[in-house]
Design an enzyme around this catalytic site. Structure first.
Site, PDB file in Angstrom:
ATOM      1  N   ASP B 307       0.857  -1.187   0.000  1.00  0.00           N
ATOM      2  CA  ASP B 307       0.000   0.000   0.000  1.00  0.00           C
ATOM      3  C   ASP B 307       0.885   1.226   0.000  1.00  0.00           C
ATOM      4  O   ASP B 307       1.885   1.269   0.707  1.00  0.00           O
ATOM      5  CB  ASP B 307      -0.881   0.005   1.243  1.00  0.00           C
ATOM      6  CG  ASP B 307      -2.097  -0.884   1.040  1.00  0.00           C
ATOM      7  OD1 ASP B 307      -2.586  -0.936  -0.096  1.00  0.00           O
ATOM      8  OD2 ASP B 307      -2.514  -1.527   2.010  1.00  0.00           O
ATOM      9  N   THR B 376     -13.069  22.966   5.608  1.00  0.00           N
ATOM     10  CA  THR B 376     -14.090  21.924   5.543  1.00  0.00           C
ATOM     11  C   THR B 376     -13.998  21.262   4.177  1.00  0.00           C
ATOM     12  O   THR B 376     -13.510  21.858   3.205  1.00  0.00           O
ATOM     13  CB  THR B 376     -15.512  22.493   5.698  1.00  0.00           C
ATOM     14  OG1 THR B 376     -15.804  23.299   4.555  1.00  0.00           O
ATOM     15  CG2 THR B 376     -15.670  23.315   6.959  1.00  0.00           C
ATOM     16  N   THR B 379     -16.072  23.491   1.583  1.00  0.00           N
ATOM     17  CA  THR B 379     -15.500  24.707   0.980  1.00  0.00           C
ATOM     18  C   THR B 379     -14.126  24.453   0.391  1.00  0.00           C
ATOM     19  O   THR B 379     -13.688  25.143  -0.522  1.00  0.00           O
ATOM     20  CB  THR B 379     -15.381  25.813   2.028  1.00  0.00           C
ATOM     21  OG1 THR B 379     -14.476  25.367   3.049  1.00  0.00           O
ATOM     22  CG2 THR B 379     -16.728  26.127   2.662  1.00  0.00           C
ATOM     23  N   ARG B 380     -13.408  23.525   0.948  1.00  0.00           N
ATOM     24  CA  ARG B 380     -12.032  23.186   0.557  1.00  0.00           C
ATOM     25  C   ARG B 380     -11.098  24.385   0.686  1.00  0.00           C
ATOM     26  O   ARG B 380     -10.116  24.510  -0.048  1.00  0.00           O
ATOM     27  CB  ARG B 380     -11.997  22.621  -0.880  1.00  0.00           C
ATOM     28  CG  ARG B 380     -12.856  21.364  -0.996  1.00  0.00           C
ATOM     29  CD  ARG B 380     -12.536  20.586  -2.227  1.00  0.00           C
ATOM     30  NE  ARG B 380     -12.840  21.355  -3.417  1.00  0.00           N
ATOM     31  CZ  ARG B 380     -12.258  21.161  -4.583  1.00  0.00           C
ATOM     32  NH1 ARG B 380     -11.317  20.250  -4.710  1.00  0.00           N
ATOM     33  NH2 ARG B 380     -12.585  21.883  -5.639  1.00  0.00           N
ATOM     34  N   ASP B 517     -10.525  -6.279   1.675  1.00  0.00           N
ATOM     35  CA  ASP B 517      -9.225  -6.826   1.306  1.00  0.00           C
ATOM     36  C   ASP B 517      -9.224  -8.352   1.381  1.00  0.00           C
ATOM     37  O   ASP B 517      -8.310  -9.000   0.879  1.00  0.00           O
ATOM     38  CB  ASP B 517      -8.131  -6.320   2.258  1.00  0.00           C
ATOM     39  CG  ASP B 517      -7.652  -4.938   1.872  1.00  0.00           C
ATOM     40  OD1 ASP B 517      -7.796  -4.574   0.690  1.00  0.00           O
ATOM     41  OD2 ASP B 517      -7.127  -4.227   2.754  1.00  0.00           O
TER      42      ASP B 517
END
Lengths: 565, 677
Positions: B307, B376, B379-380, B517
């Site tokens: 990963d 948030t 809104t980014r 998985d």
């Protein structure tokens, strides 16, 4: 040892090595079915026999095919030998063989052994020689090569169900490999002066006025296949030491070349079949290394001569010439003695019984290794593959992966079958010798006492089990005990080895072929050659050391101490 | 457990003491028959003992056969001792686990929805499928699946990690392990393990070696060793006949001595100890395998599925560079980036603060009268309103929209370049002025590239698995040096990839934790499940990593390789030993009839009897001498198979050929100087 002696040996071996590569490539093409210049004849045989040459066969039908074919031929040959009085081409009027001798002889020729407990010119009609023995020289050789080809194919790909078609293989090998090579060799031998006639023996008057019967016959063709097929059964009792079988140095060069060319070429062919030439060369050089080392050992022992004769006033520079043809001398005799026992040939140009003890130990040990350097036609290659599998299994773990050879995992089943095959050799050789030599019949067959007698008996069982067929001489082999005992050893040494190996091939063929990576155990470099050599000598050879110690080795030390047996 | 496990010394007195006792119990032929070589040795040792007693009673010469018999018994004992020591070390590790398995009372709920009514039931009688309540302070009675509630659980009994972990119903954190303790809140569990078959029970059994079964390679090796034993049996028995022809009678003790020194007693005696020690090494690195077969497979693995997050890169993206628009000083952009990130509590936001602090020495505190605009997902954008000014930082289009700033063409080019490099561009603005761009990227762990190179040298391909898009994935793949990557990976993609490379004949290892998985873990040849993962994942894998550290996969592979290397090295050593034994014993046993064979006595051993005895003694002592190596393992070096083979062949092949010559000679000298032979 002399420089000219080494030059002779080097010349012959170089001619073998040079020819092995193109011939190996050709044999691989034949086994792949890509050679078709006798296509009509080939098709004709299939049509007559009613077989489909393209039908894939797994290991079982393949092995059954080989066994049934050889069993039928055994019965046929047995009948022919017993009934030769009634059969054509018998100008000398030779009578049928006794049951025990016919059993022994038929078994011997079917298993590619060609052990001869008889004198060919007295016991066999021309018909038996030609239709009986020569045919089986081809058949037993083709059987070996076919089995080797089937085993090699197992490594060629992933999840294979088929090892090829046994009928197609035998036909193609005979037609495209054995016949052309034999015809070419026979022509050269005829040019060298080897007779090829159906005329009966001739009578000659010697200078002293005495009558002498000179045996002759269709020698040249049988001579050629006897060597190319590593069969070794001579037309005459004296085998290739006889001037009609091997008249001069040139014919000797041709015969020695013929004897080892196919086994070496098969190692190369293996590389082509598995798709990696270097793998073939690794086996090739392992075979070469062991063979040359033991040629050197035997030559050194023989060249040093016998200290007892030296003490009696013989020039030690002559070496030990006892039992040799002066037209060949020591180097060629030694080369032939080793090449005939590293292969399963068994033809001889000198009496192995007369070799100095260490030089005499070399042929015995070469056969005991299982005749794999380079070995008999086919049987040498598949024997070598068994040892490669064992070498990989023993040492392969040392790179941190479970063992694999050419991308095929070597697991419990393969190890079990490999051990089964390998066990048969010491069982027949050691148990057979130990048993026979303690019977009155056995000791009665010996010409010499003490360690030399032991060597004679050990040689016989070794030669039979390894399907070599050469004799140490000095042993009266046509007794009930040895005819049947050695016959059984030949049978086990041939088929109790071949069948497990074919089973291994069947098991490996079905496995996935893992791609090679930097973490893969390398099986193509000098390191692997060294490892394989070590495994062959230690696993394959060491169990015979006690027996050899009581035979030739003690004889050697006794001789240097001034004692003979 | 992890800390205490490392401390077990090779010469721990209590382990050795118990092992010495156990080695006698293991002489029982019924159990010893599992080990063919040593069983055969025991059989012939008994035979020589009986003959020795017979000679003693008959008043014959018995000293020599007594000495042979004694050393043969020691050979057997040394072999059983090796196994007992390995088991003892496993048992010591299991002790700490066992303590966690104290018998607790479980609160079995009578009705699923009513937590107030339960019946106390001993944990050892708890059947699978029952619903159980565990509250703060309770030990979890057995393995189970959380069906209700959220709680923090201390799993140190199993993992050695003392920080509690959160367990809750649903999702990938729903599995709990018996023997661990609920620290706060409560859980309702459905018991998933039958009594005596919990994860802990199985771990203890495995670590102790009690449920040890032979691995496929061990079985194959056993067949080889048994075959060799048979070959040498033929050689020695037939020698009786050959010798009798030669006019000598060989005594049974002499023949048995030859036989035992030739059969591969060294590897036969150490084989199971090597296997147990391999499991033990795995446990020491806090991984538990469900079978020895899995450890063996780990050595064979040639493809690692790793990963990205947590293994190749640190968990989160971090600020790596800033790019001011023309006319804006770099320091001003840095300051604005820091101020606007005060309201961003995500790891990314913190990485911007750290970057500015490290690069520009600027570490702003939140001004008292400032208003934070928190980040948030909606809104980014995050920012700070202070002193009538507005600092903003966030996704490029969001910042541009929020500030209404014009983007110069150079800015657009920068943003484009960052995105194409697989990183995330952020924009920073002050009021309606665009200041510049930030580059957030995955930070590849230091040293991981070298590690992958080492793996490549050993023939192992590394494959990065990530949910990122192809561009990002390719950039990180290049930087970290993996051989291949799966971008935008869904669990099904992993499974498909594994199937595809397996079809090419490769063996795959992966680690995973989620329920989704599980199919891939089961499909992989080696599936390492994280201890923090779900029960489904743990059942599907064939190893569990108690530390839940995905990097561990690499260590697991190395441990597997080490196990196989140790086995191969000692096998090679054992077989190579044979050569010397012939030179010691053959001249000795034939000396009476053929004194000429003294020439083969190249070691110059004093007398025939001392020669035979020395070979037998050396053969026994070498087993003990190699026990530490068998337990510790031969080191694995990531140098490629050819170099590794050359090295090990030299040490164990050539060494195995030569060492016994010196060893047998030394034993002979000692025997004679003590006047024992």
């Amino acid at each position: 040892m002399t420089l000219i002696g080494w030059a002779q040996i080097a010349l012959i071996l170089s001619l073998v090595f040079i020819a092995a590569v193109p011939l190996g490539r050709y044999i691989a093409a034949v086994l792949a079915g890509d050679v078709r210049w006798l296509r009509p004849a080939e098709r004709g045989f299939y049509a007559v026999a009613g077989v489909d040459p393209d039908r894939p066969m797994s290991w079982k039908p393949y092995a059954v095919g080989l066994i049934v074919l050889n069993a039928l031929h055994f019965l046929l040959l047995y009948a022919m030998l017993r009934l030769q009085w009634y059969l054509p081409l018998n100008p000398q009027g030779i009578t049928g063989m006794s049951p025990q001798l016919a059993f022994n002889t038929a078994m011997s020729f079917v298993t590619n052994t060609n052990w001869q407990a008889y004198a060919g010119e007295q016991a066999l009609s021309y018909g038996s020689q030609m239709w009986g023995l020569t045919v089986h020289n081809f058949l037993s050789a083709a059987t070996g090569i076919a089995a080797a080809g089937a085993v090699a194919r197992a490594f060629a790909g992933s999840g294979l169900q088929s090892l090829g078609n046994v009928w197609a293989d035998i036909t193609r090998i005979t037609l495209y490999v054995l016949l052309p090579l034999s015809i070419a060799a026979a022509v050269v031998l005829i040019l060298c002066g080897v007779p090829q006639t159906l005329g009966a023996s001739v009578e000659a008057t010697t200078l002293e006025g005495a009558k002498q019967v000179i045996a002759r016959g269709p020698v040249a063709f049988q001579e050629a296949i006897k060597l190319i097929g590593t069969n070794g059964g001579g037309f005459f009792n004296a085998n290739s030491a006889h001037p009609f079988e091997n008249p001069n140095a040139l014919s000797d060069l041709v015969e020695t070349w013929c004897e080892i060319i196919v086994p070496f070429a098969l190692a190369i062919a293996f590389g082509y079949i598995v798709g990696d030439r270097r793998q073939g060369f690794a086996l090739f050089w392992t075979m070469t290394a062991i063979m040359v080392a033991f040629i050197a050992l035997a030559y050194a022992a023989e060249g040093a001569g016998n200290p007892l004769l030296t003490a009696a006033g013989v020039d030690p520079a002559l070496g030990n010439l006892e039992g040799k043809e002066v037209r060949f001398g020591i180097p060629l005799s030694i080369l032939f003695a080793v090449t005939t026992t590293v292969t399963s040939c068994g033809a001889v140009i000198a009496m192995h019984d007369s070799l100095t003890p260490l030089a005499g130990a070399v042929p015995i040990f070469m056969m005991q290794l299982g005749e794999i350097v380079p070995g008999g036609v086919g049987s040498g290659l598949y024997g070598m593959i068994v040892f490669a599998l064992l070498a990989v299994f023993v040492a392969g773990l040392m790179v941190g992966r479970t063992p694999e050879y050419l991308g095929k995992k070597v697991q419990a089943k393969e190890v079990k079958l490999a051990m089964l095959a390998v066990l048969i050799l010491p069982f027949c050789i050691l148990a057979g010798t130990a048993w026979a030599i303690n019977t009155t019949s056995g000791t009665g067959s010996l010409a010499n006492a003490g360690p030399h007698g032991l060597s004679e008996m050990l040689y016989a069982w070794t030669s039979a089990t390894a399907n070599n067929g050469s004799a140490f001489a000095g042993l009266s082999a046509d007794t009930k005990l040895l005819d049947y005992g050695l016959g059984a050893a030949m049978l086990l040494g041939r088929f109790a080895f071949m069948v497990p190996v074919l089973a291994i091939a069947g098991s490996l063929a079905a496995k996935p072929k893992l791609p090679a990576s930097a973490g893969t155990f390398p099986t193509d470099g000098p390191l692997f050659i060294g490892l394989l050599t070590g495994v062959i000598l230690i696993l394959g050879g060491l169990q015979y050391l006690p027996a050899l110690t009581l035979g030739p080795i003690v004889e050697h030390f006794a001789m240097t101490g001034g004692k003979v047996f | 457990m992890a800390a205490s496990a490392d401390a077990i010394s090779l010469f721990d007195a209590s382990i050795l003491g118990r092992a010495a006792r156990d080695s006698f119990l293991k002489l029982n032929p019924l159990t010893l028959v599992r080990n063919p070589v040593i069983f055969v040795t025991e059989t012939v040792a008994s035979l020589v003992t009986v003959l020795c007693i017979r000679d003693l009673l008959a008043g014959g010469a018995w000293h020599f056969s007594l000495a042979i018999a004694a050393w043969l018994w020691l050979t057997v004992l040394f072999a059983t001792f090796a196994e007992a020591v390995a088991e003892g070390r496993g048992r010591a590790r299991a002790e700490s686990l066992r303590r966690a398995r104290s018998d607790t009372m479980a609160k079995v709920l009578l009705r699923p929805d009513d937590r107030s009514r339960y019946q106390p039931t001993p944990a050892s009688m708890l059947e699978a499928g029952r619903l159980v309540l565990v509250e703060a302070g309770d030990l979890i009675p057995s393995d189970g699946e959380v069906v209700d509630g959220v709680a923090s659980v201390n799993e140190s009994a199993v993992t050695g990690e003392s920080a509690p972990v959160i367990r809750e119903a649903g999702g990938d954190r729903s599995a709990v392990t018996g023997g661990t303790q609920v620290v706060s809140d409560w859980l309702v569990l459905r018991i998933t393990a039958a009594p005596g078959n919990t994860f802990l029970d199985r771990m203890i059994a495995l670590v102790e070696g009690a449920s040890r079964r032979k691995t496929p390679n061990e079985i194959a090796l056993d067949i080889l060793l048994a075959g060799l034993t048979l070959i040498f049996l033929i050689a020695v028995v037939s020698l009786v006949g050959l010798a009798s022809y030669s006019g000598m009678e060989l005594g049974v003790p002499v023949l048995v001595a030859l036989f035992v020194t030739l059969i591969p007693t060294t590897i036969g005696g150490l084989l199971s100890a090597i296997g147990i020690a391999g499991m033990d090494r795995l446990v020491r690195c806090n991984v538990v395998a469900t079978s020895g077969r899995a450890v063996e497979a780990a050595g064979d693995v040639d493809t690692l599925l790793l990963d990205k997050t947590g293994t190749i890169t640190f968990g989160n993206r971090a600020c790596a560079a800033i790019y001011p628009v023309p006319g804006v000083p770099e320091r001003e952009l840095a300051r604005a980036a820091a101020l606007s990130s005060l309201g961003d509590d995500t790891p990314e936001g913190r990485s911007i603060l750290a970057f500015v602090r490290d690069r520009f020495g600027f570490a702003p505190d939140r001004p008292a009268d400032a208003a934070l605009v928190p980040f948030t997902a909606n809104t980014r954008v995050s920012g700070l309103d202070w002193d009538g000014r507005a600092w903003r930082k966030g996704a490029v289009d969001s910042v541009l929209a929020a500030s209404g700033a014009e983007a110069p063409s150079t800015f657009a080019a920068t943003v484009d370049r960052i995105a194409r490099g697989g990183a995330t561009p952020l924009a920073v603005s002050l009021d309606n002025r665009l200041l510049g761009a930030l580059e957030l990227k995955d930070i590849v762990k230091p040293g991981i590239r070298e590690r992958f190179e080492a793996l490549r040298r050993t023939g192992i391909r590394t494959v990065m698995v990530t949910g990122d898009n192809r561009v990002t994935a390719a950039a990180i793949a290049t930087e970290s040096g993996v051989d291949d990557f799966i971008a935008e990976a869904k669990p099904q993609d992993k499974l498909d990839y594994i199937r595809r490379v397996q079809a090419e004949g490769r063996l795959v290892a992966m680690c995973g934790d989620g329920t989704n998985d599980a199919p891939a873990l089961a499909q992989a040849d080696v599936g390492v499940a994280m201890q923090t993962g779900t029960q489904a994942a743990r059942e599907a894998g064939n190893m569990v990593d108690l530390d839940s550290d995905p990097t561990k996969l690499i260590e697991v592979v190395e441990i597997g390789k080490q196990l196989l290397i140790t086995r191969g090295s000692l096998t090679t050593f054992s077989i190579a030993n044979d050569v010397s034994k012939y030179f010691a014993i053959l001249p000795a046993i034939f000396a009476g009839t053929y004194p000429e064979l003294g020439a083969l006595n190249i070691m110059g051993l004093a007398t025939p009897q001392s020669a035979i005895l020395s070979a037998v003694i050396f053969n026994a002592l070498i087993i003990v001498a190699l026990v530490p190596l068998a337990l510790r393992g031969v080191r694995f070096r990531p140098v490629g198979a050819a170099a590794l083979l050359r090295r090990n062949l030299l040490i164990y092949g050539l060494g195995g050929l030569l060492a016994p010559f010196a060893g047998i000679k030394a034993v002979d000298l000692i025997l004679n100087s003590l006047g024992l032979a």
